[in-house]
Write an enzyme that holds these catalytic residues in place. Structure first.
Site, PDB file in Angstrom:
ATOM      1  N   ARG A  48       0.813  -1.218   0.000  1.00  0.00           N
ATOM      2  CA  ARG A  48       0.000   0.000   0.000  1.00  0.00           C
ATOM      3  C   ARG A  48       0.845   1.266   0.000  1.00  0.00           C
ATOM      4  O   ARG A  48       0.302   2.362  -0.012  1.00  0.00           O
ATOM      5  CB  ARG A  48      -0.922   0.020   1.216  1.00  0.00           C
ATOM      6  CG  ARG A  48      -0.194   0.063   2.553  1.00  0.00           C
ATOM      7  CD  ARG A  48      -1.169   0.209   3.713  1.00  0.00           C
ATOM      8  NE  ARG A  48      -0.469   0.291   4.992  1.00  0.00           N
ATOM      9  CZ  ARG A  48      -1.061   0.532   6.166  1.00  0.00           C
ATOM     10  NH1 ARG A  48      -2.369   0.725   6.198  1.00  0.00           N
ATOM     11  NH2 ARG A  48      -0.367   0.586   7.268  1.00  0.00           N
ATOM     12  N   ASP A  91      -4.985  -2.414   0.991  1.00  0.00           N
ATOM     13  CA  ASP A  91      -4.759  -2.288   2.430  1.00  0.00           C
ATOM     14  C   ASP A  91      -5.061  -3.643   3.049  1.00  0.00           C
ATOM     15  O   ASP A  91      -6.203  -4.117   3.017  1.00  0.00           O
ATOM     16  CB  ASP A  91      -5.676  -1.203   3.002  1.00  0.00           C
ATOM     17  CG  ASP A  91      -5.461  -0.993   4.502  1.00  0.00           C
ATOM     18  OD1 ASP A  91      -4.714  -1.784   5.116  1.00  0.00           O
ATOM     19  OD2 ASP A  91      -6.053  -0.049   5.045  1.00  0.00           O
ATOM     20  N   LEU A  92      -4.041  -4.306   3.608  1.00  0.00           N
ATOM     21  CA  LEU A  92      -4.238  -5.639   4.157  1.00  0.00           C
ATOM     22  C   LEU A  92      -5.205  -5.649   5.327  1.00  0.00           C
ATOM     23  O   LEU A  92      -5.756  -6.694   5.676  1.00  0.00           O
ATOM     24  CB  LEU A  92      -2.889  -6.231   4.593  1.00  0.00           C
ATOM     25  CG  LEU A  92      -1.856  -6.434   3.481  1.00  0.00           C
ATOM     26  CD1 LEU A  92      -0.590  -7.058   4.038  1.00  0.00           C
ATOM     27  CD2 LEU A  92      -2.427  -7.271   2.360  1.00  0.00           C
ATOM     28  N   LYS A 145       8.524 -17.219   9.644  1.00  0.00           N
ATOM     29  CA  LYS A 145       8.584 -17.164  11.099  1.00  0.00           C
ATOM     30  C   LYS A 145       8.594 -15.703  11.539  1.00  0.00           C
ATOM     31  O   LYS A 145       8.963 -14.828  10.733  1.00  0.00           O
ATOM     32  CB  LYS A 145       9.819 -17.902  11.612  1.00  0.00           C
ATOM     33  CG  LYS A 145      11.140 -17.133  11.450  1.00  0.00           C
ATOM     34  CD  LYS A 145      12.253 -17.862  12.127  1.00  0.00           C
ATOM     35  CE  LYS A 145      13.532 -17.044  12.108  1.00  0.00           C
ATOM     36  NZ  LYS A 145      13.532 -15.897  13.006  1.00  0.00           N
ATOM     37  N   LYS A 179      19.779 -24.549   2.837  1.00  0.00           N
ATOM     38  CA  LYS A 179      21.204 -24.324   2.610  1.00  0.00           C
ATOM     39  C   LYS A 179      21.880 -25.582   2.076  1.00  0.00           C
ATOM     40  O   LYS A 179      21.570 -26.700   2.484  1.00  0.00           O
ATOM     41  CB  LYS A 179      21.878 -23.843   3.896  1.00  0.00           C
ATOM     42  CG  LYS A 179      21.469 -22.415   4.290  1.00  0.00           C
ATOM     43  CD  LYS A 179      22.184 -21.960   5.544  1.00  0.00           C
ATOM     44  CE  LYS A 179      21.846 -20.507   5.869  1.00  0.00           C
ATOM     45  NZ  LYS A 179      22.404 -19.563   4.890  1.00  0.00           N
ATOM     46  N   GLU A 213      25.885 -14.377  15.098  1.00  0.00           N
ATOM     47  CA  GLU A 213      25.718 -13.170  14.291  1.00  0.00           C
ATOM     48  C   GLU A 213      26.572 -12.044  14.852  1.00  0.00           C
ATOM     49  O   GLU A 213      26.668 -11.886  16.075  1.00  0.00           O
ATOM     50  CB  GLU A 213      24.249 -12.732  14.281  1.00  0.00           C
ATOM     51  CG  GLU A 213      23.280 -13.747  13.712  1.00  0.00           C
ATOM     52  CD  GLU A 213      21.848 -13.279  13.810  1.00  0.00           C
ATOM     53  OE1 GLU A 213      21.329 -12.759  12.823  1.00  0.00           O
ATOM     54  OE2 GLU A 213      21.253 -13.418  14.896  1.00  0.00           O
ATOM     55  N   ASP A 232      13.412 -16.665  18.658  1.00  0.00           N
ATOM     56  CA  ASP A 232      13.801 -16.217  17.321  1.00  0.00           C
ATOM     57  C   ASP A 232      14.658 -17.237  16.592  1.00  0.00           C
ATOM     58  O   ASP A 232      14.560 -17.367  15.370  1.00  0.00           O
ATOM     59  CB  ASP A 232      14.560 -14.883  17.430  1.00  0.00           C
ATOM     60  CG  ASP A 232      14.786 -14.219  16.080  1.00  0.00           C
ATOM     61  OD1 ASP A 232      13.844 -14.210  15.263  1.00  0.00           O
ATOM     62  OD2 ASP A 232      15.884 -13.709  15.843  1.00  0.00           O
ATOM     63  N   HIS A 237      15.201 -22.547  13.887  1.00  0.00           N
ATOM     64  CA  HIS A 237      16.418 -22.878  13.147  1.00  0.00           C
ATOM     65  C   HIS A 237      17.254 -23.969  13.820  1.00  0.00           C
ATOM     66  O   HIS A 237      17.610 -24.974  13.203  1.00  0.00           O
ATOM     67  CB  HIS A 237      17.293 -21.637  12.966  1.00  0.00           C
ATOM     68  CG  HIS A 237      16.648 -20.549  12.175  1.00  0.00           C
ATOM     69  ND1 HIS A 237      15.785 -20.783  11.127  1.00  0.00           N
ATOM     70  CD2 HIS A 237      16.737 -19.197  12.271  1.00  0.00           C
ATOM     71  CE1 HIS A 237      15.375 -19.640  10.617  1.00  0.00           C
ATOM     72  NE2 HIS A 237      15.938 -18.661  11.293  1.00  0.00           N
ATOM     73  N   LYS A 337      23.604 -12.696  19.231  1.00  0.00           N
ATOM     74  CA  LYS A 337      23.865 -11.483  18.467  1.00  0.00           C
ATOM     75  C   LYS A 337      25.086 -10.768  19.040  1.00  0.00           C
ATOM     76  O   LYS A 337      25.442 -10.950  20.191  1.00  0.00           O
ATOM     77  CB  LYS A 337      22.636 -10.563  18.503  1.00  0.00           C
ATOM     78  CG  LYS A 337      21.451 -11.121  17.707  1.00  0.00           C
ATOM     79  CD  LYS A 337      20.349 -10.097  17.566  1.00  0.00           C
ATOM     80  CE  LYS A 337      19.261 -10.600  16.627  1.00  0.00           C
ATOM     81  NZ  LYS A 337      19.742 -10.756  15.241  1.00  0.00           N
TER      82      LYS A 337
END
Length: 487
Positions: A48, A91-92, A145, A179, A213, A232, A237, A337
């Site tokens: 949108r 517009d969702l 996810k 991967k 990361e 997360d 994963h 992280k």
């Protein structure tokens, strides 16, 4: 991979970061390769924030090109790719707008793929709106996810989506499963007599799975502070990689045979005793530090993060599988992280020889090990001992290396490219089935609940390091260490 499967690929969240960085670049690479996408296939972006197709193509030209031009951009292929793209502005949040989408795609040929590159709060409304205009038939739907915040919310989303789409129409995507080294892990185990007899408790001492990361939360502070590393990364994963590593040989590589074996692993995970969490689970949160010469701020000062946040940015776990093959073998999972490097790898540590006629050096660390590097460079290395040139029987650790980009002339296929082609062609093996997802949430929830109730804050670690010292201490209790500590 040649195909004549016609398709209409509808991309919700068409101007979003995921669409720009991953989805559209992956579709372009498939288009550029020739023969992977049917000539009649169309991409229909839904958003949108732009006015019309012309403006959307300008947006794509500006935001997608940087991710597809690293090795030089084929302008002819790029122009023909843009010709595939249509645009619908809706517009969702307004179900009535979906009639415009129906009108735009009803005469387009082939299977319809609806890719929901949106926040999970929009999954159910989008599905209901698609059903209301009759677009849930001859269709597949891809869910990114995170799918839920816990088992209850995950089930609520799955129940609602399942009322509209059959399970075989639902593709829950986990890009790590696409991967190349993960696919090669299956090939190594089930295609070679060398490895399968060793892939069990008698010969494996421990297994490490790491997804590290360098980046922090970037612009996702609001989202991440309500999610954390366990939700997360671990629930999806890491547990998916664990199930691939530990699964029994399927009778074939068809979708349900592979996913049945993964499910058996997830159901065999030893339940976490809340009283033992301090011994088998470490949570951490990064403080300020230096990464590659650049000072980075503490998590608590990131935009969108509460100053007193107790959200974990690092998790290390000791996991056990209660079955005949893996009883007693510790699996160490780790993610975080702002760590010292960006790396994803699986390390299989085989047991040393029971008696060495060659001296103590034959029992040294650094040998009898298989390392599958998933990122940044995809390789498989088998470490063993060999005699050093010269006088005496002096041994050194050497490795046999399979570097895909050097061995195979074909360009490697990115994970999203492989997975999107699988959706278009109706292959479900690399997507998460609902019962797998439920088993993962059920195992993770005791840790989530214990940490939520705890008054102890996450253990601090400086940005640019490998996480809290407690993660290393947990492995030291088993007379082992993380791979980078040994090196």
């Amino acid at each position: 991979m040649q195909t004549d499967s016609s398709f209409t690929f509808v991309l919700f969240g068409g101007t979003g970061d995921l669409s720009m960085r991953k989805i559209l670049p992956a579709l372009f690479e498939a288009h550029r390769a020739g023969g992977m996408l049917a000539d009649s296939g169309k991409i229909v972006a839904v958003a949108r924030h732009v006015a019309d197709r012309g403006e959307y193509l300008q947006w794509v030209d500006a935001h997608v090109k940087p991710y597809v031009s690293k090795n030089g951009l084929d302008e002819v292929a790029w122009t023909s790719f843009l010709a595939r793209i249509e645009f619908v502005k809706i517009d969702l949040g307004n179900p009535d707008d979906f009639a415009q989408l129906r009108d735009a795609i009803q005469d387009l040929p082939g299977i319809r793929v609806f890719y929901l590159a949106t926040g999970p709060s929009l999954f159910v409304p989008i599905c209901h709106a698609l059903a209301a205009v009759g677009l849930n038939h001859n269709a597949r739907i891809v869910l990114e996810k995170p799918l839920g915040y816990d088992l209850k919310s995950s089930n609520a989303i799955n129940d609602a989506v399942g009322e509209i789409f059959a399970e075989e129409q639902i593709y829950r995507i986990d890009h790590y499963l696409g991967k190349e080294p993960v696919q090669n892990l299956l090939a190594l185990r089930f295609g070679n007599a060398l490895f399968e007899p060793l892939w069990r408790r008698e010969w494996v001492e421990s297994i490490q799975i790491t997804i590290a990361e360098e980046l922090g939360v970037e612009a996702r502070g609001d989202f991440y502070d309500n999610t954390g590393a366990l939700r997360d990364m671990v629930q999806n994963h890491l547990l998916q990689l664990l199930s691939i590593v530990a699964m029994e040989p399927p009778h074939s590589m068809d979708s349900d045979s592979v996913r049945d074996e993964k499910l058996r692993v997830l159901r065999a995970l030893k339940p976490i005793d809340p009283r033992e969490i301090g011994k088998v689970a470490v949570r951490g949160q990064y403080h300020s530090g230096v990464i590659r010469g650049n000072a980075v701020p503490a998590y608590a000062t990131e935009h969108g993060v509460k100053p007193d946040s107790s959200t974990e940015t690092f998790v290390a776990l000791k996991v056990e599988i209660e079955n005949w093959r893996w009883a007693g073998v510790p699996f160490f999972l780790r993610t975080g992280k702002r760590l010292a490097d960006r790396v994803a790898e699986i390390v299989v540590n085989f047991r040393p020889v029971p008696h060495s006629a060659l001296g103590a050096s034959a029992l040294r660390a650094g040998a009898n090990r298989l390392v599958l590097r998933l990122q940044p460079n995809e390789t498989i290395r088998l470490y063993c001992l060999a005699k050093q040139p010269g006088e005496g029987m002096n041994l050194a650790s050497v490795h046999l290396n399979l570097a895909f980009d050097q061995f195979f002339r074909e360009a490697q296929m990115e994970a999203y490219q492989r997975l999107l082609l699988d959706v278009i062609n109706g292959r479900l093996a690399l997507f998460v089935r609902r019962d797998e997802q439920e088993a993962a949430w059920r195992w993770v929830e005791p840790i989530l609940n214990e940490w939520k109730a705890s008054t102890k804050p996450p253990k601090p670690y400086a940005a640019g390091t490998w996480g809290p010292a407690a993660a290393s201490a947990m492995l030291a209790q088993h007379d082992t260490c993380w791979l980078e500590e040994e090196n």
